[in-house]
Design a protein around this motif. Structure first.
Motif, PDB file in Angstrom:
ATOM      1  N   TRP A  20      -6.384   6.682  17.216  1.00  0.00           N
ATOM      2  CA  TRP A  20      -5.810   7.939  16.744  1.00  0.00           C
ATOM      3  C   TRP A  20      -5.288   7.843  15.317  1.00  0.00           C
ATOM      4  N   GLY A  21      -4.880   6.659  14.867  1.00  0.00           N
ATOM      5  CA  GLY A  21      -4.334   6.516  13.520  1.00  0.00           C
ATOM      6  C   GLY A  21      -5.415   6.575  12.460  1.00  0.00           C
ATOM      7  N   SER A  22      -5.154   7.330  11.380  1.00  0.00           N
ATOM      8  CA  SER A  22      -6.154   7.438  10.318  1.00  0.00           C
ATOM      9  C   SER A  22      -6.380   6.109   9.616  1.00  0.00           C
ATOM     10  N   GLU A  23      -5.409   5.170   9.752  1.00  0.00           N
ATOM     11  CA  GLU A  23      -5.591   3.843   9.154  1.00  0.00           C
ATOM     12  C   GLU A  23      -5.841   2.783  10.226  1.00  0.00           C
ATOM     13  N   LEU A  43      -1.609  -2.318   0.893  1.00  0.00           N
ATOM     14  CA  LEU A  43      -1.262  -2.236  -0.521  1.00  0.00           C
ATOM     15  C   LEU A  43       0.252  -2.164  -0.707  1.00  0.00           C
ATOM     16  N   ARG A  44       0.817  -3.144  -1.429  1.00  0.00           N
ATOM     17  CA  ARG A  44       2.270  -3.222  -1.588  1.00  0.00           C
ATOM     18  C   ARG A  44       2.837  -1.968  -2.251  1.00  0.00           C
ATOM     19  N   SER A  45       2.108  -1.386  -3.163  1.00  0.00           N
ATOM     20  CA  SER A  45       2.617  -0.233  -3.907  1.00  0.00           C
ATOM     21  C   SER A  45       2.643   1.044  -3.085  1.00  0.00           C
ATOM     22  N   ALA A  46       2.095   1.003  -1.851  1.00  0.00           N
ATOM     23  CA  ALA A  46       2.096   2.201  -1.011  1.00  0.00           C
ATOM     24  C   ALA A  46       3.456   2.441  -0.366  1.00  0.00           C
ATOM     25  N   HIS A  47       4.369   1.477  -0.438  1.00  0.00           N
ATOM     26  CA  HIS A  47       5.720   1.649   0.093  1.00  0.00           C
ATOM     27  C   HIS A  47       6.687   1.737  -1.085  1.00  0.00           C
ATOM     28  N   ILE A 106      -1.321 -12.958   2.656  1.00  0.00           N
ATOM     29  CA  ILE A 106      -1.155 -11.642   3.270  1.00  0.00           C
ATOM     30  C   ILE A 106       0.319 -11.492   3.626  1.00  0.00           C
ATOM     31  N   ASN A 107       1.000 -10.621   2.904  1.00  0.00           N
ATOM     32  CA  ASN A 107       2.433 -10.414   3.096  1.00  0.00           C
ATOM     33  C   ASN A 107       2.698  -9.033   3.688  1.00  0.00           C
ATOM     34  N   ASN A 108       3.946  -8.780   4.031  1.00  0.00           N
ATOM     35  CA  ASN A 108       4.323  -7.449   4.507  1.00  0.00           C
ATOM     36  C   ASN A 108       4.266  -6.456   3.334  1.00  0.00           C
ATOM     37  N   PRO A 109       3.833  -5.215   3.626  1.00  0.00           N
ATOM     38  CA  PRO A 109       3.404  -4.668   4.908  1.00  0.00           C
ATOM     39  C   PRO A 109       2.001  -5.137   5.281  1.00  0.00           C
ATOM     40  N   LYS A 110       1.784  -5.313   6.578  1.00  0.00           N
ATOM     41  CA  LYS A 110       0.495  -5.803   7.046  1.00  0.00           C
ATOM     42  C   LYS A 110       0.285  -5.391   8.494  1.00  0.00           C
ATOM     43  N   GLN A 111      -0.931  -5.615   8.981  1.00  0.00           N
ATOM     44  CA  GLN A 111      -1.286  -5.363  10.373  1.00  0.00           C
ATOM     45  C   GLN A 111      -1.869  -6.629  10.993  1.00  0.00           C
ATOM     46  N   LYS A 112      -1.591  -6.814  12.268  1.00  0.00           N
ATOM     47  CA  LYS A 112      -2.248  -7.837  13.077  1.00  0.00           C
ATOM     48  C   LYS A 112      -2.789  -7.143  14.328  1.00  0.00           C
ATOM     49  N   ILE A 113      -4.089  -7.224  14.517  1.00  0.00           N
ATOM     50  CA  ILE A 113      -4.706  -6.534  15.643  1.00  0.00           C
ATOM     51  C   ILE A 113      -5.646  -7.489  16.374  1.00  0.00           C
ATOM     52  N   SER A 114      -5.607  -7.433  17.680  1.00  0.00           N
ATOM     53  CA  SER A 114      -6.602  -8.132  18.498  1.00  0.00           C
ATOM     54  C   SER A 114      -7.138  -7.167  19.541  1.00  0.00           C
ATOM     55  N   HIS A 115      -8.402  -7.325  19.865  1.00  0.00           N
ATOM     56  CA  HIS A 115      -9.036  -6.430  20.837  1.00  0.00           C
ATOM     57  C   HIS A 115     -10.016  -7.242  21.677  1.00  0.00           C
ATOM     58  N   VAL A 140       8.392   6.598  10.981  1.00  0.00           N
ATOM     59  CA  VAL A 140       7.594   6.033   9.896  1.00  0.00           C
ATOM     60  C   VAL A 140       6.369   5.337  10.465  1.00  0.00           C
ATOM     61  N   HIS A 141       5.199   5.730   9.956  1.00  0.00           N
ATOM     62  CA  HIS A 141       3.957   5.035  10.268  1.00  0.00           C
ATOM     63  C   HIS A 141       3.748   3.996   9.170  1.00  0.00           C
ATOM     64  N   HIS A 142       4.151   2.770   9.455  1.00  0.00           N
ATOM     65  CA  HIS A 142       4.321   1.744   8.424  1.00  0.00           C
ATOM     66  C   HIS A 142       3.031   1.440   7.666  1.00  0.00           C
ATOM     67  N   ALA A 143       1.927   1.340   8.394  1.00  0.00           N
ATOM     68  CA  ALA A 143       0.702   0.891   7.750  1.00  0.00           C
ATOM     69  C   ALA A 143       0.174   1.883   6.723  1.00  0.00           C
ATOM     70  N   ILE A 144       0.584   3.130   6.837  1.00  0.00           N
ATOM     71  CA  ILE A 144       0.079   4.122   5.906  1.00  0.00           C
ATOM     72  C   ILE A 144       1.176   4.652   4.990  1.00  0.00           C
ATOM     73  N   GLY A 145       2.413   4.255   5.257  1.00  0.00           N
ATOM     74  CA  GLY A 145       3.520   4.616   4.386  1.00  0.00           C
ATOM     75  C   GLY A 145       3.878   6.083   4.399  1.00  0.00           C
ATOM     76  N   ARG A 146       4.007   6.671   5.606  1.00  0.00           N
ATOM     77  CA  ARG A 146       4.408   8.065   5.691  1.00  0.00           C
ATOM     78  C   ARG A 146       5.099   8.328   7.029  1.00  0.00           C
ATOM     79  N   ILE A 147       5.875   9.402   7.087  1.00  0.00           N
ATOM     80  CA  ILE A 147       6.526   9.831   8.313  1.00  0.00           C
ATOM     81  C   ILE A 147       5.622  10.853   9.004  1.00  0.00           C
TER      82      ILE A 147
END
Length: 799
Positions: free
Chosen positions: A191-194, A329-333, A359-368, A551-558
């Protein structure tokens, strides 16, 4: 440890490759080469299906009509050849040594009832389906699924920086696009655009897109289209074969290593297996004028499959594991309103560090993880009955820059478990009537680990119970083929969340509806075919559209869902309506001599369309963020897809593609945000057979033009003049841009084996640009010039 395991897997593959070459004396590495021609005109026939049933192996012909299948033992084989508009050819050959063959097909004046390549279970649909060619698959190797599919007309991608992309079909994406991964509907947090699909494209030998509303066959989430990720059939004959892919990318220092090995049993004919693995590592990407800090990624994927098939029944078992860690992208926050406005106005990121693989924060870790078990049985005078179970487990962690030394703790941790069960009867022909009846069920459970995160979850815990029953029938009447389908679906959603006063609240909602489809294919002549489909589809509101909060952290928006936005009003799930879509798509195909053209026009009206609309900005303890809220409206989508190919000479061809989509908010007479701009691609390719040790050489150049999106909401600079309730955007629409690309490819034979070599330069002139469909266009440019080297080594055969 995972990297070590993959390392030893690759070493094993290489060792078996060497062994396969050593035992080459057994003459099971013979190569069948051939060319397919029109019997009358002697013109080559491209994209014809070549199949050898006893080996469960096949291929398609190249643009010049040639084909090649490796891994033969001496013996007698029946070659089955299919091509639209021509009579089927079955020819027996006695194969004792490497030798070329020429095959001729006779034109047929009537429409072929159905083209079915044995080993591929999906019949040719009336719905328009586009597939990446073998050369397009090679040119896209090493990229994500979204990037790979962008080569198809009508398909673009929604990006979140250089590391995240997902497919967009006719302006729709995410939960409106159903992805079938080896026959199982992909269920992550899509569902998330990112939230990119957790799929390794190396797992597939065919990537296809069905651009119609295919809800009848696949379920409610196929309101916008279907992506098919299809691995090759498992081998059934004795022998070992495999492939090793190496990709190097200069822009972000990416290295990709992928391999597979497969074999069949000598003692039990019909038993086959396959192992596959991929490793990726990339650092910070480079825009034309600066470094995109914290955009690296690491990815580790693995899959294993085994199966048995004979004339009456078959069974398959498949497991895949996908894991990735990727930087945002660090500049997105940003920390405050001034920084947000400065980022937009200066057109340069606020943070720029030297290149790094860190790879620093903000970041994602996903497993499927995905498990598939299927069995089918052919019953005389009844048809084929198939039963398929799919189990998936998705773990998503998103990390923010947190205070108090808590940055090592995820700000979001969701675990999603999904079980699906499908039962399908593909009945035998009743006269000229063919079709299938199916039952589908799904159970899904999402849980947040709030103890680990210490934060309020973006979406709450929930359970999803879904089911459906459908029937699809088609009939061929000389030049006319007709198809009709009907489906009933239900969905029950149970939700538990804590409100802002920390009180537990429970919600329950029930949805059900009917989907229909009618379609026709008519062959006016040997050169003209028209396909038309009219379908109704529906989709219930998804969990994020109802309950997103924070806040949706990975995309930098509420983001705020429909129920959250309405608080303190006590609204329930069923207070919001389901999306209702009506889509009509028409495709005209023309092929004659050197020219082929395919054009599609479509219209899609969606009532109660749910979308994210920018509404405000907000300063929180975590920083300053734009605010997006979900709304419902009536939306209209219409557009054109065009593809034309012309062989200028026997060695030079031109290919042009165009994708145009228009979308409007009919209720407000307003524009919709994040709709793809017009896209045009021109490709000129020159090919020749041999130069020294190189064979099948191609050299091409590509020009991609993306127009400025002129049907978008006005930007924030006009915010105070926008009437109440009208849409707006936080930044001006990016300018149009043009990108020039170059690529070359060739094949080198080493004994019985081959190495395919590809070299590409993307964004040749290092153009600085921002794509409208990039979520981070507010903060930075897209990547600049990129040199890409691809090597593919085949041994023991080919898929």
């Amino acid at each position: 440890m995972k990297s070590i395991i993959l390392f030893f897997l690759i070493i094993f593959v290489l060792a078996v490759s060497a062994l396969a070459q050593e035992i080459g004396g057994s003459n099971c590495n013979l190569v069948l080469k051939g060319i397919l021609l029109d019997e009358k005109t002697k013109n080559p026939l491209a994209l014809a299906a070549i199949w050898i049933d006893t080996l469960n192996r096949g291929t398609i012909t190249n643009d010049d009509g040639t084909f090649e299948i490796r891994g033969f033992c001496p013996g007698e084989f029946v070659i089955d050849i299919h091509y639209l508009g021509y009579k089927e050819l079955q020819q027996t050959v006695m194969f004792t040594e490497d030798q070329p063959y020429t095959f001729f097909l006779e034109q047929e004046s009537k429409v072929l009832d159905e083209i079915t390549v044995l080993g591929v279970q999906e019949a040719k649909p009336i719905q328009p389906k586009v597939t990446l060619s073998a050369s397009e698959m090679m040119r896209s190797s090493g990229t994500s699924l979204g990037e790979s599919l962008q080569a198809l007309t009508g398909v673009t991608m929604l990006q979140t920086g250089p590391t995240i992309s997902k497919p967009v079909i006719h302006g729709l994406h995410s939960n409106r696009i159903l992805i079938l991964n080896n026959g199982i509907r992909q269920e992550g947090q899509q569902w998330g655009s990112e939230h990119a699909p957790e799929i390794d494209p190396f797992i597939a030998t065919e990537l296809s897109v069905i651009k119609g509303a295919e809800s009848v066959r696949y379920g409610a989430d196929a309101i916008g289209g279907v992506v098919l990720v299809e691995p090759a059939p498992l081998p059934e004959a004795q022998g070992l074969s495999g492939e090793l892919n190496l990709v190097g990318i200069s822009n972000n220092g990416m290295v990709v290593l992928s391999s597979w090995i497969e074999g069949g049993s000598a003692r039990l004919k019909g038993l086959g297996w396959r192992l596959q693995g991929t490793l990726k590592k990339a650092g910070d990407a480079q825009a034309a004028d600066y470094r995109l800090t914290n955009t690296g990624l690491e990815e580790l994927n693995f899959s294993a499959a085994t199966g048995f098939h004979n004339a009456t029944w078959g069974a398959d078992l498949f497991y895949s594991y996908f894991s990735t860690e990727l930087g945002i992208l660090r500049s997105a926050h940003v920390g405050n309103y001034e920084n947000f406005i400065t980022s937009i106005q200066t057109q340069k990121p606020r943070y720029e560090d030297p290149f790094s693989y860190d790879i620093n924060n903000p970041k994602q870790k996903i497993s499927h993880q995905l498990l598939k078990a299927s069995i089918h049985r052919q019953f005389f005078d009844v048809g084929k009955i198939s039963l398929t179970y799919g189990g998936q487990f998705n773990n998503r962690q998103e990390f923010d820059i947190r205070r108090g030394g808590r940055s090592d703790r995820p700000a979001l941790l969701m675990e999603l478990g999904t079980s699906t069960l499908d039962a399908v009867l593909e009945h035998d022909a009743i006269g000229k009537l063919n079709g299938e009846i199916g039952l589908q069920g799904m159970f899904q459970k999402n849980e947040n680990d709030v103890v680990e995160t210490g934060t309020r979850p973006l979406v709450p815990n929930y359970k999803n119970y879904s089911g459906g029953i459908y029937i699809i029938e088609n009939i061929a009447l000389d030049r006319l083929s007709l198809e009709a389908g009907l489906r009933y679906d239900f969905r029950t959603l149970q939700v538990v969340r804590r409100d802002r006063e920390n009180e537990v609240k429970r919600y329950s909602g029930n949805f059900n509806n009917v989907s229909t489809t009618v379609g026709a294919s008519y062959q006016f002549s040997d050169h003209f075919i028209l396909q038309t489909t009219l379908a109704t589809a529906w989709r219930p509101p998804n969990i994020n559209e109802l309950f997103s909060e924070g806040v949706h952290h990975a995309i930098g928006r509420i983001e705020e869902g429909l129920i959250i936005k309405a608080e303190p009003n006590q609204l329930g799930i069923n207070d919001f309506d389901t999306e209702q879509a009506l889509k009509w798509i028409n495709t005209l195909t023309y092929e004659t001599g050197p020219l082929s053209v395919e054009a599609s026009v479509y219209y899609n009206y969606i009532r109660n369309f749910i979308y994210l609309r920018p509404t405000n900005t907000r300063l929180t303890i975590r920083g300053f963020f734009p605010v997006f809220q979900y709304e419902q409206t009536a939306a209209e989508f219409h557009g054109l897809d065009l593809r034309a190919k012309y062989n200028l000479t026997s060695s030079i061809f031109y290919e042009g593609k165009a994708s145009i989509v228009r979308a409007n908010d009919k209720k407000k007479s307003d524009e919709l945000i994040f709709i793809p701009a017009d896209r045009f691609t021109h490709r000129l390719e020159y090919g020749f057979k041999k130069a020294g040790a190189f064979e099948d050489i191609t050299i091409s150049t590509t020009l991609t033009t993306v127009s400025k999106q002129r049907n978008a909401p006005p930007s924030l600079e006009d915010f105070y003049t926008i009437p109440e309730g009208r849409s707006f955007d936080f930044a001006p629409v990016p300018d149009a841009y043009q990108l020039v690309g170059f690529d070359a490819g060739a094949t080198v034979a080493i004994g019985k084996q081959t190495i395919n070599i590809g070299f590409e330069i993307a964004n040749l002139f290092n153009v600085a640009y921002r794509d409208y469909m990039n979520n981070f266009r507010y903060y930075a440019d897209d990547p600049g010039r990129n040199f890409i080297l691809r090597l593919k080594y085949n041994f023991g055969g080919t898929r």
